[in-house]
Write a protein that holds these residues in place. Structure first.
Motif, PDB file in Angstrom:
ATOM      1  N   GLU A  26      38.670  48.438  29.166  1.00  0.00           N
ATOM      2  CA  GLU A  26      39.349  47.312  28.499  1.00  0.00           C
ATOM      3  C   GLU A  26      39.334  46.058  29.351  1.00  0.00           C
ATOM      4  O   GLU A  26      39.748  44.980  28.888  1.00  0.00           O
ATOM      5  CB  GLU A  26      40.808  47.689  28.173  1.00  0.00           C
ATOM      6  CG  GLU A  26      40.963  48.702  27.055  1.00  0.00           C
ATOM      7  CD  GLU A  26      40.675  50.120  27.511  1.00  0.00           C
ATOM      8  OE1 GLU A  26      40.202  50.924  26.673  1.00  0.00           O
ATOM      9  OE2 GLU A  26      40.908  50.423  28.711  1.00  0.00           O
ATOM     10  N   GLY A  27      38.890  46.184  30.614  1.00  0.00           N
ATOM     11  CA  GLY A  27      38.808  45.021  31.490  1.00  0.00           C
ATOM     12  C   GLY A  27      40.071  44.732  32.259  1.00  0.00           C
ATOM     13  O   GLY A  27      40.281  43.602  32.722  1.00  0.00           O
ATOM     14  N   VAL A  28      40.937  45.755  32.425  1.00  0.00           N
ATOM     15  CA  VAL A  28      42.158  45.578  33.214  1.00  0.00           C
ATOM     16  C   VAL A  28      42.115  46.521  34.407  1.00  0.00           C
ATOM     17  O   VAL A  28      41.399  47.520  34.410  1.00  0.00           O
ATOM     18  CB  VAL A  28      43.424  45.853  32.379  1.00  0.00           C
ATOM     19  CG1 VAL A  28      43.488  44.924  31.181  1.00  0.00           C
ATOM     20  CG2 VAL A  28      43.505  47.314  31.933  1.00  0.00           C
ATOM     21  N   SER A  51      46.276  40.994  24.179  1.00  0.00           N
ATOM     22  CA  SER A  51      44.898  40.475  24.148  1.00  0.00           C
ATOM     23  C   SER A  51      43.908  41.538  24.636  1.00  0.00           C
ATOM     24  O   SER A  51      42.710  41.429  24.392  1.00  0.00           O
ATOM     25  CB  SER A  51      44.802  39.223  25.032  1.00  0.00           C
ATOM     26  OG  SER A  51      44.865  39.537  26.415  1.00  0.00           O
ATOM     27  N   PHE A  52      44.403  42.570  25.336  1.00  0.00           N
ATOM     28  CA  PHE A  52      43.548  43.645  25.821  1.00  0.00           C
ATOM     29  C   PHE A  52      43.580  44.878  24.917  1.00  0.00           C
ATOM     30  O   PHE A  52      42.927  45.880  25.212  1.00  0.00           O
ATOM     31  CB  PHE A  52      43.948  44.040  27.238  1.00  0.00           C
ATOM     32  CG  PHE A  52      43.631  42.981  28.279  1.00  0.00           C
ATOM     33  CD1 PHE A  52      42.344  42.834  28.756  1.00  0.00           C
ATOM     34  CD2 PHE A  52      44.633  42.149  28.770  1.00  0.00           C
ATOM     35  CE1 PHE A  52      42.059  41.868  29.721  1.00  0.00           C
ATOM     36  CE2 PHE A  52      44.355  41.191  29.726  1.00  0.00           C
ATOM     37  CZ  PHE A  52      43.056  41.030  30.192  1.00  0.00           C
ATOM     38  N   ALA A  61      46.532  41.041  35.150  1.00  0.00           N
ATOM     39  CA  ALA A  61      46.033  42.208  34.416  1.00  0.00           C
ATOM     40  C   ALA A  61      44.610  42.577  34.808  1.00  0.00           C
ATOM     41  O   ALA A  61      44.290  43.759  34.996  1.00  0.00           O
ATOM     42  CB  ALA A  61      46.118  41.951  32.912  1.00  0.00           C
ATOM     43  N   ASN A  62      43.749  41.567  34.937  1.00  0.00           N
ATOM     44  CA  ASN A  62      42.346  41.876  35.242  1.00  0.00           C
ATOM     45  C   ASN A  62      42.037  41.857  36.740  1.00  0.00           C
ATOM     46  O   ASN A  62      40.890  42.097  37.152  1.00  0.00           O
ATOM     47  CB  ASN A  62      41.400  40.943  34.486  1.00  0.00           C
ATOM     48  CG  ASN A  62      41.524  39.482  34.906  1.00  0.00           C
ATOM     49  OD1 ASN A  62      41.962  39.154  36.003  1.00  0.00           O
ATOM     50  ND2 ASN A  62      41.123  38.574  34.013  1.00  0.00           N
ATOM     51  N   LEU A 110      49.739  48.805  30.065  1.00  0.00           N
ATOM     52  CA  LEU A 110      48.946  48.713  28.837  1.00  0.00           C
ATOM     53  C   LEU A 110      49.105  49.946  27.944  1.00  0.00           C
ATOM     54  O   LEU A 110      49.350  49.830  26.737  1.00  0.00           O
ATOM     55  CB  LEU A 110      47.469  48.489  29.169  1.00  0.00           C
ATOM     56  CG  LEU A 110      46.582  48.086  27.987  1.00  0.00           C
ATOM     57  CD1 LEU A 110      46.973  46.715  27.458  1.00  0.00           C
ATOM     58  CD2 LEU A 110      45.112  48.081  28.408  1.00  0.00           C
ATOM     59  N   THR A 157      47.083  36.874  32.801  1.00  0.00           N
ATOM     60  CA  THR A 157      45.742  37.434  32.582  1.00  0.00           C
ATOM     61  C   THR A 157      45.096  37.775  33.915  1.00  0.00           C
ATOM     62  O   THR A 157      44.459  38.835  34.063  1.00  0.00           O
ATOM     63  CB  THR A 157      44.861  36.440  31.805  1.00  0.00           C
ATOM     64  OG1 THR A 157      45.460  36.159  30.533  1.00  0.00           O
ATOM     65  CG2 THR A 157      43.459  36.998  31.593  1.00  0.00           C
TER      66      THR A 157
END
Length: 308
Positions: A103-105, A306-307, A168-169, A114, A165
């Motif tokens: 998911e890119g996190v 958004s994720f 998270a990432n 998440l 953001t």
């Protein structure tokens, strides 16, 4: 409302296990769902809890909160409606907490925030969480800073969409790999999410609880051995000095806050008034410009989704 059924993630050990034991002793609790990642460990915990409490009110739900597909399946597999959810699973993220998921996190964000948000969303959507039920997120003193153990506040400047953001990432930590900054920032996002949700869902209760400095938890189990040794030694010293407590005291916070609606209102992050143990109070006073910032709270909710 009266709670009769409780779901606890990460209930096979540590605070989650002890909370399950204590909930089972409270009047009116008729079902406790042990939401765990591993079937064998969950079964062992269930049998131990039945022996300790003399009650057969426990059932197992398999879920890995680091895997969104597992969360989706668990929401489908749950065969009862629950009145309360304790989002307790998570931890340090093992030896590679900042690796990215599909998911890119960061993995540490996936397991602490998440997956829990996704599971909660699904249980609300499919009617398996009571319409007037409660959701409790388990945070940490690292999320608001703890000078007692040398942990500064997380490096959050304003709580913008862009800043959350980057937490998270993981891009926020490209030049700062300090574990307490990463873990604290992630847990802070979870806490602020509950505050946003409390305003959006006034008929429900959304709360955050910090179990405090509790000796005997499984929170350090996934850390590298040297970090685990340092943390466990520090906790032992703190408890010896009366500045920390045992796991049963930490878990009792879950039970007291969830079941005492008159004393612990929704939309509040409950933790130690001073230090890392003792009387509980609203954590707002520790960092009002971020914790009490409704825009920062809502931005957290937006970034998480958004994720998803």
């Amino acid at each position: 409302m009266t709670h009769s059924s409780i779901l606890i993630t990460g209930a096979n050990s540590g605070l989650g296990f002890e909370a399950a034991r204590q909930f089972a002793q409270r009047k009116g609790i008729s079902k406790i769902v042990l939401a765990c990642r591993n079937q064998a460990r969950a079964q062992e915990a269930l049998e131990q809890l039945e022996q300790l409490t003399g009650k057969k009110i426990f059932e197992i739900l398999i879920v890995d909160v680091g895997d969104l597909e597992s969360c989706r399946k668990a929401a489908e597999d749950l065969n009862i409606q629950v009145d309360g959810i304790i989002l307790n699973a998570g931890g340090g993220g093992g030896t590679a907490p900042t690796r990215l998921t599909k998911e890119g996190v960061m993995f540490i964000f996936a397991i602490n925030v998440l997956g829990h948000v996704y599971l909660t969303d699904l249980l609300m959507k499919n009617g398996k969480l009571s319409k007037s039920g409660a959701v409790m997120y388990v945070a940490s003193f690292a999320a608001r800073g703890a000078p007692e153990v040398g942990a500064a506040r997380p490096p959050i400047a304003n709580g913008s969409i862009e800043e959350w953001t980057s937490v998270a990432n993981g891009t926020k930590f490209a030049d700062n790999r300090k574990y307490t900054d990463i873990y604290g920032s992630v847990k802070l996002m979870g806490a602020l999410w509950t505050m946003s949700m409390a305003r959006k869902h006034p008929d429900m209760r959304f709360l955050t609880v910090d179990p405090g400095m509790a000796r005997g938890t499984s929170g350090t189990a996934s850390l590298p051995w040297y970090q685990r040794w340092v943390m466990n030694t520090a906790i032992w010293v703190m408890q010896t000095l009366g500045k920390a407590h045992t796991v049963d005291v930490g878990a009792k916070r879950y039970v007291d806050v969830l079941l005492s609606e008159d004393n612990f209102k929704s939309g509040v992050w409950w933790g130690s008034k001073k230090g890392l143990t003792g009387e509980m109070a609203d954590q707002l006073e520790h960092w009002p410009e971020i914790i009490g910032n409704e825009s920062a709270q809502d931005n957290v909710d937006s970034v998480i989704h958004s994720f998803l």
